[in-house]
Design a protein around this motif. Structure first.
Motif, PDB file in Angstrom:
ATOM      1  N   GLY A 534      37.380  51.269  23.607  1.00 35.84           N
ATOM      2  CA  GLY A 534      37.497  50.430  24.792  1.00 35.84           C
ATOM      3  C   GLY A 534      38.189  51.134  25.940  1.00 35.84           C
ATOM      4  O   GLY A 534      38.646  52.278  25.830  1.00 35.84           O
ATOM      5  N   SER A 535      38.269  50.444  27.065  1.00 39.52           N
ATOM      6  CA  SER A 535      38.853  50.994  28.292  1.00 39.52           C
ATOM      7  C   SER A 535      39.756  49.962  28.937  1.00 39.52           C
ATOM      8  O   SER A 535      39.573  48.744  28.753  1.00 39.52           O
ATOM      9  CB  SER A 535      37.758  51.405  29.283  1.00 39.52           C
ATOM     10  OG  SER A 535      36.830  52.291  28.696  1.00 39.52           O
ATOM     11  N   THR A 536      40.714  50.461  29.697  1.00 38.19           N
ATOM     12  CA  THR A 536      41.548  49.599  30.524  1.00 38.19           C
ATOM     13  C   THR A 536      41.581  50.192  31.927  1.00 38.19           C
ATOM     14  O   THR A 536      42.092  51.308  32.133  1.00 38.19           O
ATOM     15  CB  THR A 536      42.979  49.481  29.977  1.00 38.19           C
ATOM     16  OG1 THR A 536      42.934  48.974  28.644  1.00 38.19           O
ATOM     17  CG2 THR A 536      43.802  48.544  30.846  1.00 38.19           C
ATOM     18  N   PHE A 537      41.019  49.465  32.878  1.00 40.80           N
ATOM     19  CA  PHE A 537      41.063  49.883  34.275  1.00 40.80           C
ATOM     20  C   PHE A 537      42.285  49.229  34.921  1.00 40.80           C
ATOM     21  O   PHE A 537      42.486  48.019  34.814  1.00 40.80           O
ATOM     22  CB  PHE A 537      39.789  49.471  35.007  1.00 40.80           C
ATOM     23  CG  PHE A 537      38.632  50.389  34.757  1.00 40.80           C
ATOM     24  CD1 PHE A 537      38.324  51.399  35.656  1.00 40.80           C
ATOM     25  CD2 PHE A 537      37.864  50.262  33.617  1.00 40.80           C
ATOM     26  CE1 PHE A 537      37.261  52.253  35.420  1.00 40.80           C
ATOM     27  CE2 PHE A 537      36.803  51.107  33.364  1.00 40.80           C
ATOM     28  CZ  PHE A 537      36.496  52.114  34.272  1.00 40.80           C
ATOM     29  N   HIS A 538      43.082  50.042  35.585  1.00 44.28           N
ATOM     30  CA  HIS A 538      44.278  49.560  36.270  1.00 44.28           C
ATOM     31  C   HIS A 538      44.112  49.762  37.771  1.00 44.28           C
ATOM     32  O   HIS A 538      43.522  50.759  38.216  1.00 44.28           O
ATOM     33  CB  HIS A 538      45.522  50.334  35.824  1.00 44.28           C
ATOM     34  CG  HIS A 538      45.779  50.307  34.347  1.00 44.28           C
ATOM     35  ND1 HIS A 538      46.617  49.389  33.754  1.00 44.28           N
ATOM     36  CD2 HIS A 538      45.308  51.099  33.340  1.00 44.28           C
ATOM     37  CE1 HIS A 538      46.661  49.619  32.449  1.00 44.28           C
ATOM     38  NE2 HIS A 538      45.862  50.640  32.167  1.00 44.28           N
ATOM     39  N   PHE A 539      44.639  48.841  38.540  1.00 44.33           N
ATOM     40  CA  PHE A 539      44.786  49.079  39.975  1.00 44.33           C
ATOM     41  C   PHE A 539      45.964  48.264  40.491  1.00 44.33           C
ATOM     42  O   PHE A 539      46.324  47.230  39.925  1.00 44.33           O
ATOM     43  CB  PHE A 539      43.506  48.762  40.757  1.00 44.33           C
ATOM     44  CG  PHE A 539      43.160  47.304  40.871  1.00 44.33           C
ATOM     45  CD1 PHE A 539      43.578  46.550  41.970  1.00 44.33           C
ATOM     46  CD2 PHE A 539      42.389  46.678  39.896  1.00 44.33           C
ATOM     47  CE1 PHE A 539      43.240  45.208  42.085  1.00 44.33           C
ATOM     48  CE2 PHE A 539      42.055  45.342  40.004  1.00 44.33           C
ATOM     49  CZ  PHE A 539      42.482  44.595  41.099  1.00 44.33           C
ATOM     50  N   THR A 540      46.588  48.785  41.537  1.00 46.34           N
ATOM     51  CA  THR A 540      47.694  48.081  42.196  1.00 46.34           C
ATOM     52  C   THR A 540      47.254  47.688  43.597  1.00 46.34           C
ATOM     53  O   THR A 540      46.389  48.333  44.201  1.00 46.34           O
ATOM     54  CB  THR A 540      48.949  48.955  42.276  1.00 46.34           C
ATOM     55  OG1 THR A 540      48.655  50.154  43.011  1.00 46.34           O
ATOM     56  CG2 THR A 540      49.447  49.329  40.889  1.00 46.34           C
ATOM     57  N   ALA A 541      47.836  46.644  44.115  1.00 45.80           N
ATOM     58  CA  ALA A 541      47.527  46.169  45.468  1.00 45.80           C
ATOM     59  C   ALA A 541      48.772  45.494  46.026  1.00 45.80           C
ATOM     60  O   ALA A 541      49.518  44.843  45.283  1.00 45.80           O
ATOM     61  CB  ALA A 541      46.343  45.203  45.459  1.00 45.80           C
ATOM     62  N   ARG A 542      48.974  45.651  47.313  1.00 48.95           N
ATOM     63  CA  ARG A 542      50.147  45.074  47.973  1.00 48.95           C
ATOM     64  C   ARG A 542      49.705  43.870  48.808  1.00 48.95           C
ATOM     65  O   ARG A 542      48.744  43.950  49.573  1.00 48.95           O
ATOM     66  CB  ARG A 542      50.841  46.095  48.868  1.00 48.95           C
ATOM     67  CG  ARG A 542      52.179  45.611  49.431  1.00 48.95           C
ATOM     68  CD  ARG A 542      52.994  46.763  49.990  1.00 48.95           C
ATOM     69  NE  ARG A 542      54.274  46.325  50.504  1.00 48.95           N
ATOM     70  CZ  ARG A 542      55.348  46.100  49.769  1.00 48.95           C
ATOM     71  NH1 ARG A 542      55.276  46.267  48.462  1.00 48.95           N
ATOM     72  NH2 ARG A 542      56.484  45.712  50.307  1.00 48.95           N
ATOM     73  N   PHE A 543      50.427  42.755  48.633  1.00 47.71           N
ATOM     74  CA  PHE A 543      50.129  41.522  49.346  1.00 47.71           C
ATOM     75  C   PHE A 543      51.405  41.009  50.006  1.00 47.71           C
ATOM     76  O   PHE A 543      52.511  41.196  49.473  1.00 47.71           O
ATOM     77  CB  PHE A 543      49.599  40.443  48.400  1.00 47.71           C
ATOM     78  CG  PHE A 543      48.336  40.820  47.686  1.00 47.71           C
ATOM     79  CD1 PHE A 543      47.102  40.649  48.302  1.00 47.71           C
ATOM     80  CD2 PHE A 543      48.367  41.352  46.410  1.00 47.71           C
ATOM     81  CE1 PHE A 543      45.931  40.991  47.644  1.00 47.71           C
ATOM     82  CE2 PHE A 543      47.213  41.695  45.743  1.00 47.71           C
ATOM     83  CZ  PHE A 543      45.986  41.522  46.367  1.00 47.71           C
ATOM     84  N   ALA A 544      51.248  40.352  51.139  1.00 47.00           N
ATOM     85  CA  ALA A 544      52.364  39.625  51.748  1.00 47.00           C
ATOM     86  C   ALA A 544      52.444  38.244  51.108  1.00 47.00           C
ATOM     87  O   ALA A 544      51.444  37.717  50.609  1.00 47.00           O
ATOM     88  CB  ALA A 544      52.163  39.511  53.257  1.00 47.00           C
ATOM     89  N   LEU A 545      53.638  37.680  51.110  1.00 48.78           N
ATOM     90  CA  LEU A 545      53.792  36.324  50.618  1.00 48.78           C
ATOM     91  C   LEU A 545      53.324  35.347  51.682  1.00 48.78           C
ATOM     92  O   LEU A 545      53.592  35.543  52.873  1.00 48.78           O
ATOM     93  CB  LEU A 545      55.255  36.052  50.258  1.00 48.78           C
ATOM     94  CG  LEU A 545      55.841  36.943  49.151  1.00 48.78           C
ATOM     95  CD1 LEU A 545      57.282  36.541  48.875  1.00 48.78           C
ATOM     96  CD2 LEU A 545      55.022  36.859  47.882  1.00 48.78           C
ATOM     97  N   SER A 546      52.640  34.304  51.276  1.00 46.79           N
ATOM     98  CA  SER A 546      52.121  33.326  52.225  1.00 46.79           C
ATOM     99  C   SER A 546      53.280  32.652  52.954  1.00 46.79           C
ATOM    100  O   SER A 546      54.233  32.173  52.331  1.00 46.79           O
ATOM    101  CB  SER A 546      51.281  32.283  51.486  1.00 46.79           C
ATOM    102  OG  SER A 546      50.892  31.250  52.367  1.00 46.79           O
TER     103      SER A 546
END
Length: 963
Positions: A534-546
């Motif tokens: 199997g595989s695990t794809f990772h990604f990070t993303a930055r969001f502002a708080l609403s």
């Protein structure tokens, strides 16, 4: 004196000075006479000539030094020039007094030796003082250097002149001449010591710090200065004798040496300046040539840019038209195939239609990838940040892929850590695109097992500074990726399996697009995989708080559900764990089992313990037939309430649920808010719609039928949209162009308009502008939703700028269309729903939002009634102040401040469910932003009216809010 030879001074000049200092003494020793004592008149003349020569040399040196200072901006030279000038004045007054001003009272034989010694002392002292002032000053300004040295030199020269005058006026002068002694002139030992100190200490220091030819020559001049004082102190026994004359001659040499060094400095400065000027002229000519070439290059670049812009515009227009032309028939193919699948078909027909639908969706996905990649190549792929809810976005995204997972027998689940904030500001569409790609790939490359999406804080960091970085992972139990392929799969058109016989297909663009989107979100993407595991794809993303949710406290546990036992039955461990995680924030007590037998055992055990399960969450895939397991559980559990969870609804599911007495039916993955509502209704803690005995996510939305206007010129698209809307109970009027749409809006009341953008006679943008202009005169705001097959950069923005309220891309997706409708068109309260009739346009908008909708807010804050009452109290206390500030800003004509207050009021009203007031504030904010002065006052009056209605509504209730 060899130490005085410094690099830079010509050696010939050095040896000339040495010869001029020593040669006269040697000639005197050889018998050459320099004695003029026998001829006082001639001696006096020689004395005067030598003194005035030295003075003139000092003046020339001072003037030349000032010229050099101006050329080189070298304040050191200027300071020494003033020192020379002051010393020259002292020497000049000595000879002037001796030859012209000598009164009869003074003894010439005493006066001349004394004033010579005085003038030499002051010359040495002034030059030493100037040198030390330069060396010891801590970066003084140029003007201050010159001013202080001028003051010092002038004071010293004045003192020397005063002493000379005092000596000339005094009949009693000290003895200055001792002919028979070894030291014939003792006073001359003082300047001898000063000149020696300058030669051995001060001037070498000056040369090291400021290595100019002038400084080196000044150091060299101490040789004739010292020799002159030796002649006077140890040789001259009377006036105008040989040593007297030699000393005065050496004084002239000592004045000439710095002048020569300074002249060399000035010559070098002028030479360097001439070279610099010549170099500057050459550089200027070269720069002019470069500029001319650059102008030609710029003109050429502008021409190329203009051509590129034309080509890019043609490309964008081509892509937009291609997108529209391809998506229009694709809309018909996918939509009609979906409708056909809901009719009675033979098995063979159903297979054919399903293949058509699957192929069309694959083609549409390919088109989307190509268009997105073209945006990346053009650098025009951007983000559109909006407020969104993370858990709903992840759930809705996975729900679109649930059928594919179910068809392969895979579990599809998601887990969001409890400390991850839900209300975020970002681009949910692009986040959804990444997840669809990664999860779709995981399903494609996995034949058995599960696909799990997890979300947590990146690097265990909590949200701070109004933003957070989230770590997403998509784990599967599929075929895995070889290590040598893992670096390639994120490159365009590269795949782990690129052979012509590959089993999985694809363009190789999806992961490249995901990588670019993740980078736009301030993150990175990577993969961990082992073949066969199997595989695990990772990604990070930055969001502002609403901003709307930032001020709210974290949701508290729902009091009604606390300690309620719930049985979770799911044959996939990952899916069961995800359901248990969803239940934990409400402090229920979940028990997880994985098959029907274990569920029956758990029910029996709980009944024997006296703590029966009131609710069972049952997956439709348990034991391959969740309905059969549900029948067993109903027989064994008595009045237990069953909530069935299916990956996708099938024809006849609702009838079977009602037949078996199943209480609720939801699709997986489940939204937290929907699950909470179902639990509350199933346990009798929340009212249920009597007309909908089976609880579904649709029955949870108490929505009245809407009267909609569809403006669409394509007959196939008209039929598809009408069928989709009528299936939900809505009434639809159809027109074929924008001109007919405007006429229909003026003639009749609608709840919303679905407006195609490209239509004959008058397109959707022009029709929207005409409707908004008409509304300015007659009041109201009719929601208009854009329907367009264009998917290029800026299409959404152009629609919103034209006055549209929403945007739905073709091919039409029912879920997306109804989600936009639910967002823009609020349901009427039950007591007003029956009054919505097809009459002329009233004075208020046709789709009036509710005065107060507590249930909507409670669903968002997970049913926390106490928190909602606190929000209402804060709202009641803050709104009067904001309204007053808004009125003040409007009276003052401060549109920026008024816009800000209207925006704040809009958010506050939305946070407590005051939809009508929020909509009125939104209309006012829009008018203020567009500077529509004529519409501001009526819209502000509407805001006040809705606030008064809200106050009356709250005052009429005995309890502020009930669940």
């Amino acid at each position: 004196m060899q130490r005085q030879v410094s690099p830079g001074i010509p050696r010939a000049f050095v040896w000339s000075v040495v010869a001029a200092s020593l040669l006269p003494l040697a000639l005197h020793g050889l018998g050459v006479s320099f004695d003029a004592a026998a001829h006082p008149g001639a001696g006096s003349l020689v004395h005067a000539l030598l003194e005035w020569t030295a003075f003139c040399l000092a003046l020339v040196t001072a003037g030349l030094a000032l010229i050099h200072c101006r050329i080189e901006h070298d304040t050191t030279t200027g300071v020494l020039a003033l020192a020379f000038l002051a010393a020259g004045l002292a020497d000049a007054f000595h000879v002037l007094a001796a030859e012209r001003l000598l009164p009869a009272v003074a003894d010439n034989h005493r006066f001349i030796p004394l004033t010579w010694a005085l003038s030499r002392v002051f010359r040495a002292a002034i030059l030493l003082s100037g040198t030390l002032f330069i060396l010891l000053a801590r970066k003084p300004k140029s003007q201050m250097r010159l001013a202080w040295l001028g003051l010092l030199g002038g004071s010293s020269a004045t003192l020397a002149i005063a002493l000379v005058l005092a000596s000339a006026a005094s009949p009693h002068l000290p003895q200055a001449l001792f002919p028979a002694a070894v030291v014939t002139r003792p006073f001359d030992l003082i300047p001898l010591g000063l000149f020696a100190a300058a030669a051995l200490w001060a001037y070498p220091w000056l040369v090291r710090r400021y290595p100019s030819l002038f400084a080196q020559a000044l150091w060299l001049s101490t040789l004739p200065e010292v020799m002159a004082q030796l002649h006077m102190a140890f040789g001259s026994a009377r006036l105008y004798d040989a040593h007297f004359n030699l000393a005065h001659g050496l004084k002239v040499v000592a004045s000439l040496v710095p002048l020569v060094g300074l002249a060399l400095d000035v010559r070098r400065a002028y030479g360097e300046r001439a070279q610099a000027l010549a170099a500057a002229q050459a550089a200027n000519q070269e720069l002019q040539a470069v500029n001319a070439h650059l102008e030609q290059t710029v003109a050429w670049a502008k021409e190329l840019a203009a051509r590129a812009e034309v080509a890019n515009a043609a490309k964008s227009a081509f892509l937009a038209n291609m997108s529209h032309e391809i998506r229009t028939p694709m809309n018909a193919i996918i939509g009609m195939s979906e409708l056909a699948l809901e009719t009675e078909l033979t098995a063979e027909q159903r297979e054919y239609v399903q293949l058509i639908k699957t192929s069309a969706e694959g083609l549409l996905s390919l088109i989307n990838d190509i268009l997105d990649f073209s945006k990346i190549e053009a650098g025009k792929l951007t983000l559109d940040p909006v407020d969104f809810r993370l858990r709903d976005t992840v759930s809705d995204t996975l729900r679109t892929l649930a059928v594919r997972a179910q068809e392969k027998g895979l579990a599809l689940a998601y887990q969001v850590a409890a400390d991850v904030p839900d209300a975020l500001l970002g681009d949910p569409g692009r986040l959804r695109q990444i997840l669809v790609n990664l999860v779709g790939n995981a399903i494609k490359f996995t034949d058995q097992g599960e696909v799990v999406v997890s979300v947590r804080h990146a690097a265990a960091e909590a949200a701070e500074d109004g933003a957070c970085t989230l770590h997403f992972s998509v784990r599967d139990t599929g075929i895995g990726i070889a290590p040598d392929k893992q670096r390639l799969i994120f490159e365009p058109f590269r795949q782990a399996d690129s052979s012509t016989t590959r089993a999985y297909g694809g363009t190789g663009l999806g992961l490249a697009i995901c990588k670019r989107l993740v980078q736009l979100m301030g993150g990175r993407i990577w993969v961990e995989s082992r073949p066969g595991e199997g595989s695990t794809f990772h990604f990070t993303a930055r969001f502002a708080l609403s901003a709307a949710a930032a001020a709210l406290p974290p949701p508290a546990p729902v009091a009604q559900l606390r300690d309620t036992p719930v049985l979770v039955v799911d044959d996939h461990p990952a899916s069961a764990e995800a359901l248990a995680e969803l239940l934990k924030p409400w402090q229920v007590r979940p028990t997880v089992v994985h098959d029907g037998a274990a569920a029956l055992a758990a029910l029996a055990q709980a009944q024997q313990a006296g703590t029966p399960f009131p609710v069972v969450l049952l997956s439709a895939t348990v034991d391959r037939d969740g309905f059969a397991v549900a029948a067993q559980l109903k027989r064994a559990g008595g009045d237990v309430r069953l909530i069935l969870l299916a990956a996708a609804g099938q024809r006849g599911d609702a009838a079977r649920c009602r037949q078996l007495g199943i209480t609720g039916y939801l699709t997986k993955p489940v939204r937290p808010a929907e699950l909470l509502d179902v639990l509350l209704v199933a346990l009798g803690m929340k009212a249920q719609d009597a007309s909908a005995p089976l609880i579904t996510r649709h029955s949870l939305r108490t929505q009245r039928p809407l009267h909609l206007l569809l403006a669409e010129d394509n007959a196939v698209n008209q039929k598809l949209a009408v069928r989709l809307l009528e299936k939900r109970g809505h009434r639809v009027a159809v027109v074929s162009n924008g001109r007919q749409a405007v006429a229909a809006v003026k003639r009749q009341a609608f709840d919303a308009v679905l407006m195609d953008v490209q239509m004959p006679e008058m397109d959707g943008l022009q029709a929207t502008a005409a409707i908004r202009t008409w509304e300015k005169e007659h009041g109201g705001h009719l929601p208009i939703i854009a329907l367009t097959a264009n998917a290029m950069q800026g299409d959404r923005e152009r629609c919103l700028e034209a006055g549209m309220d929403g945007y739905v891309a073709k091919p039409l997706r029912a879920e997306e269309l109804f989600a936009v409708l639910e967002q823009l068109v609020r349901p009427l309260p039950a007591e007003l729903a029956s009054e919505a009739t097809e009459t002329a346009v009233p004075e208020v908008p046709a789709a009036a939002p509710p005065v107060l909708d507590p249930q909507q807010v409670l669903a968002q804050i997970e049913g926390d009634l106490t928190l909602y009452r606190e929000l209402l109290a804060l709202f009641a206390a803050e709104v009067p102040r904001q309204l007053h500030a808004l009125e003040t800003a409007l009276q003052a004509g401060d549109l920026l401040a008024a816009t800000r207050h209207a925006h704040t009021l809009k958010g506050m009203a939305a946070n407590v469910g005051a939809a009508a007031l929020s909509q009125a504030c939104r209309d006012l904010e829009t008018a203020l932003r567009r500077q529509e002065a004529a519409a501001v006052q009526p819209l502000y009056a509407a805001v006040q009216q809705h606030y008064r209605l809200l106050q009356a509504h709250l005052a009429s209730r005995e309890e502020p809010v009930t669940a």
